[in-house]
Enzyme design. Sequence first.
Site, PDB file in Angstrom:
ATOM      1  N   ARG A 169      12.387 -19.222  16.427  1.00  0.00           N
ATOM      2  CA  ARG A 169      11.988 -20.533  15.888  1.00  0.00           C
ATOM      3  C   ARG A 169      10.494 -20.485  15.582  1.00  0.00           C
ATOM      4  O   ARG A 169       9.702 -20.064  16.426  1.00  0.00           O
ATOM      5  CB  ARG A 169      12.305 -21.675  16.874  1.00  0.00           C
ATOM      6  CG  ARG A 169      13.800 -21.918  17.017  1.00  0.00           C
ATOM      7  CD  ARG A 169      14.121 -23.249  17.644  1.00  0.00           C
ATOM      8  NE  ARG A 169      13.897 -24.361  16.728  1.00  0.00           N
ATOM      9  CZ  ARG A 169      13.915 -25.645  17.120  1.00  0.00           C
ATOM     10  NH1 ARG A 169      14.119 -25.944  18.389  1.00  0.00           N
ATOM     11  NH2 ARG A 169      13.737 -26.612  16.246  1.00  0.00           N
ATOM     12  N   GLN A 227      18.184 -35.817  19.159  1.00  0.00           N
ATOM     13  CA  GLN A 227      17.625 -35.532  20.495  1.00  0.00           C
ATOM     14  C   GLN A 227      17.287 -36.814  21.256  1.00  0.00           C
ATOM     15  O   GLN A 227      17.316 -36.826  22.482  1.00  0.00           O
ATOM     16  CB  GLN A 227      16.353 -34.674  20.361  1.00  0.00           C
ATOM     17  CG  GLN A 227      16.590 -33.249  19.920  1.00  0.00           C
ATOM     18  CD  GLN A 227      16.430 -33.104  18.416  1.00  0.00           C
ATOM     19  OE1 GLN A 227      16.723 -34.028  17.670  1.00  0.00           O
ATOM     20  NE2 GLN A 227      15.989 -31.953  17.977  1.00  0.00           N
ATOM     21  N   ASN A 260       5.172 -32.271  15.018  1.00  0.00           N
ATOM     22  CA  ASN A 260       6.221 -32.715  15.944  1.00  0.00           C
ATOM     23  C   ASN A 260       7.474 -33.011  15.132  1.00  0.00           C
ATOM     24  O   ASN A 260       7.499 -32.885  13.907  1.00  0.00           O
ATOM     25  CB  ASN A 260       5.744 -33.932  16.747  1.00  0.00           C
ATOM     26  CG  ASN A 260       6.673 -34.243  17.914  1.00  0.00           C
ATOM     27  OD1 ASN A 260       7.046 -33.341  18.681  1.00  0.00           O
ATOM     28  ND2 ASN A 260       7.084 -35.480  18.064  1.00  0.00           N
ATOM     29  N   LYS A 261       8.510 -33.387  15.814  1.00  0.00           N
ATOM     30  CA  LYS A 261       9.816 -33.610  15.186  1.00  0.00           C
ATOM     31  C   LYS A 261       9.717 -34.449  13.920  1.00  0.00           C
ATOM     32  O   LYS A 261       8.964 -35.422  13.878  1.00  0.00           O
ATOM     33  CB  LYS A 261      10.733 -34.269  16.222  1.00  0.00           C
ATOM     34  CG  LYS A 261      12.133 -34.558  15.782  1.00  0.00           C
ATOM     35  CD  LYS A 261      12.858 -33.375  15.196  1.00  0.00           C
ATOM     36  CE  LYS A 261      12.884 -32.141  16.057  1.00  0.00           C
ATOM     37  NZ  LYS A 261      13.293 -30.915  15.344  1.00  0.00           N
ATOM     38  N   ASP A 267       4.759 -29.879  18.999  1.00  0.00           N
ATOM     39  CA  ASP A 267       5.175 -28.465  18.996  1.00  0.00           C
ATOM     40  C   ASP A 267       3.997 -27.538  18.732  1.00  0.00           C
ATOM     41  O   ASP A 267       4.003 -26.382  19.138  1.00  0.00           O
ATOM     42  CB  ASP A 267       6.265 -28.238  17.957  1.00  0.00           C
ATOM     43  CG  ASP A 267       7.579 -28.772  18.486  1.00  0.00           C
ATOM     44  OD1 ASP A 267       7.797 -29.993  18.387  1.00  0.00           O
ATOM     45  OD2 ASP A 267       8.351 -27.981  19.049  1.00  0.00           O
ATOM     46  N   ARG A 274      15.889 -26.358  23.665  1.00  0.00           N
ATOM     47  CA  ARG A 274      14.907 -26.670  22.637  1.00  0.00           C
ATOM     48  C   ARG A 274      13.746 -27.402  23.295  1.00  0.00           C
ATOM     49  O   ARG A 274      13.766 -27.655  24.487  1.00  0.00           O
ATOM     50  CB  ARG A 274      15.506 -27.445  21.444  1.00  0.00           C
ATOM     51  CG  ARG A 274      16.730 -28.240  21.672  1.00  0.00           C
ATOM     52  CD  ARG A 274      16.538 -29.401  22.571  1.00  0.00           C
ATOM     53  NE  ARG A 274      15.453 -30.234  22.126  1.00  0.00           N
ATOM     54  CZ  ARG A 274      14.757 -31.052  22.886  1.00  0.00           C
ATOM     55  NH1 ARG A 274      15.032 -31.161  24.185  1.00  0.00           N
ATOM     56  NH2 ARG A 274      13.779 -31.782  22.418  1.00  0.00           N
ATOM     57  N   GLY A 275      12.739 -27.755  22.478  1.00  0.00           N
ATOM     58  CA  GLY A 275      11.531 -28.367  23.042  1.00  0.00           C
ATOM     59  C   GLY A 275      10.493 -27.264  23.238  1.00  0.00           C
ATOM     60  O   GLY A 275      10.814 -26.188  23.770  1.00  0.00           O
ATOM     61  N   ALA A 276       9.249 -27.557  22.819  1.00  0.00           N
ATOM     62  CA  ALA A 276       8.238 -26.501  22.746  1.00  0.00           C
ATOM     63  C   ALA A 276       8.018 -25.743  24.059  1.00  0.00           C
ATOM     64  O   ALA A 276       8.132 -24.509  24.102  1.00  0.00           O
ATOM     65  CB  ALA A 276       6.933 -27.095  22.231  1.00  0.00           C
TER      66      ALA A 276
HETATM   67  O1  MRU Z   1      13.709 -29.209  17.438  1.00  0.00           O
HETATM   68  P1  MRU Z   1      13.317 -29.491  18.861  1.00  0.00           P
HETATM   69  O2  MRU Z   1      14.305 -30.337  19.577  1.00  0.00           O
HETATM   70  O3  MRU Z   1      12.953 -28.235  19.602  1.00  0.00           O
HETATM   71  O4  MRU Z   1      11.989 -30.356  18.726  1.00  0.00           O
HETATM   72  C1  MRU Z   1      11.378 -30.823  19.888  1.00  0.00           C
HETATM   73  C2  MRU Z   1      10.254 -31.732  19.605  1.00  0.00           C
HETATM   74  O5  MRU Z   1       9.906 -31.984  18.469  1.00  0.00           O
HETATM   75  C3  MRU Z   1       9.491 -32.241  20.776  1.00  0.00           C
HETATM   76  O6  MRU Z   1       8.953 -33.498  20.493  1.00  0.00           O
HETATM   77  C4  MRU Z   1       8.369 -31.235  21.040  1.00  0.00           C
HETATM   78  O7  MRU Z   1       8.868 -29.987  21.360  1.00  0.00           O
HETATM   79  C5  MRU Z   1       7.401 -31.689  22.050  1.00  0.00           C
HETATM   80  S1  MRU Z   1       8.040 -31.610  23.566  1.00  0.00           S
HETATM   81  C6  MRU Z   1       7.993 -31.338  24.810  1.00  0.00           C
END
Ligand code: MRU
Length: 370
Positions: free
Chosen positions: A96, A208, A259-260, A249, A56-58
């Site tokens: 996603r 996370q 973002n999250k 993201d 996960r993570g953008a």
């Molecule tokens: O749902 P996730 O774990 O994929 O969400 C990730 C985030 O919200 C990060 O903060 C985002 O991708 C920025 S990261 C490098």
Amino acid sequence: MKIQNKHYTSIWDDGAAPASARVYIIDQRWLPHRLEIEELDSLEACIRAIREMHLRGAPLIGAAAAYGMYLAALEAPAEGWRAFMREAAAQLLQARPTAVDLAKAIREQTIVLQKTNDRGQLALRHLAKAREIAATSKEQCRLIGQHGLPLLQALSEKKGVRLNILTHCNAGWLACVDYGTALAPIYAAFDSGLDVHVYVDETRPRNQGARLTAFELAEHGIPHTLIADNTGGHLMQHGMVDLVLVGSDRTTRTGDVANKIGTYLKALAAHDNGIPFYVALPTSSIDFKLTDGLSQIPIEKRGEEEIHYLYGLNEKSGQVERIRISPANSPAANYAFDITPARLVTGLITEHGICKATEEEISKLENHRP
Ligand code: MRU
């Protein structure tokens, strides 16, 4: 970045020739309790890994989708391979919805597909592009660290004692190919000898922060304190936070940041307490078409079970187990991201430097030439 002194990236291939190169990830679902490496051995495995958050993570989602097109190329039939690849791209796109890096990677791979007339060249070309996307992403994150470092140095100098940074979710190397976004300047600051300490939001429901950010920082030896999600406002009111630093993201050309879930509340608290709120992001996660985050960025809604259940280590059995925390019949709503409006963002740290979260400054990044 290192785990127990061994260097890892979050996705890699074994460097073999196309058709036989194998793709691997760290299956993040089991961290910090188990380090499991997963081979992505099919398009289906790649889609599952993105959707079910083995990774996960953008930026990492983008790199994984790019490798997904290579895996699809290995499976494409001799007849109708182009239609097969288009369908693979469509499936990956749906895995996603919020992080725009995924769509960008698929767009780049679709251009590769359009330019390929020979089925025999397909895997080779898609593998080369996937490697390029992963390498570019890694370099962007390294530069984010370098551009963020002077900001942390200045804040630290102003304060004179330990700099306290609050971060949300995991925007470290596990969320990227390497280095991280929000954590990249923190790694650079720590490595340059700055006295930094990080407050880590646990980041319900997938934790996370508690599982991944705390793990990364611990492996790197960076002082940190894990806090429950609702603690940040209190810390800010008591002068215990000097900087809030998060990832993104998707960012609009006007500076709204997806973002999250929970990021918005931290931005509000930072604003109310006069604390700088910075977002670290590669320009690959800016969606230059969009002008309004609230109405235009799709917010992923995930399954209710992520709210109802927690995963954690049973210290007696040594096994990672799932436990229920809510009544059997209570419904739950699981919004995975929220939008922080540009007016709450002090600045953006990108691979090209720091800028304001305004259309005037962000639009200069669209066709940036060094
Ligand atoms: O749902 P996730 O774990 O994929 O969400 C990730 C985030 O919200 C990060 O903060 C985002 O991708 C920025 S990261 C490098």
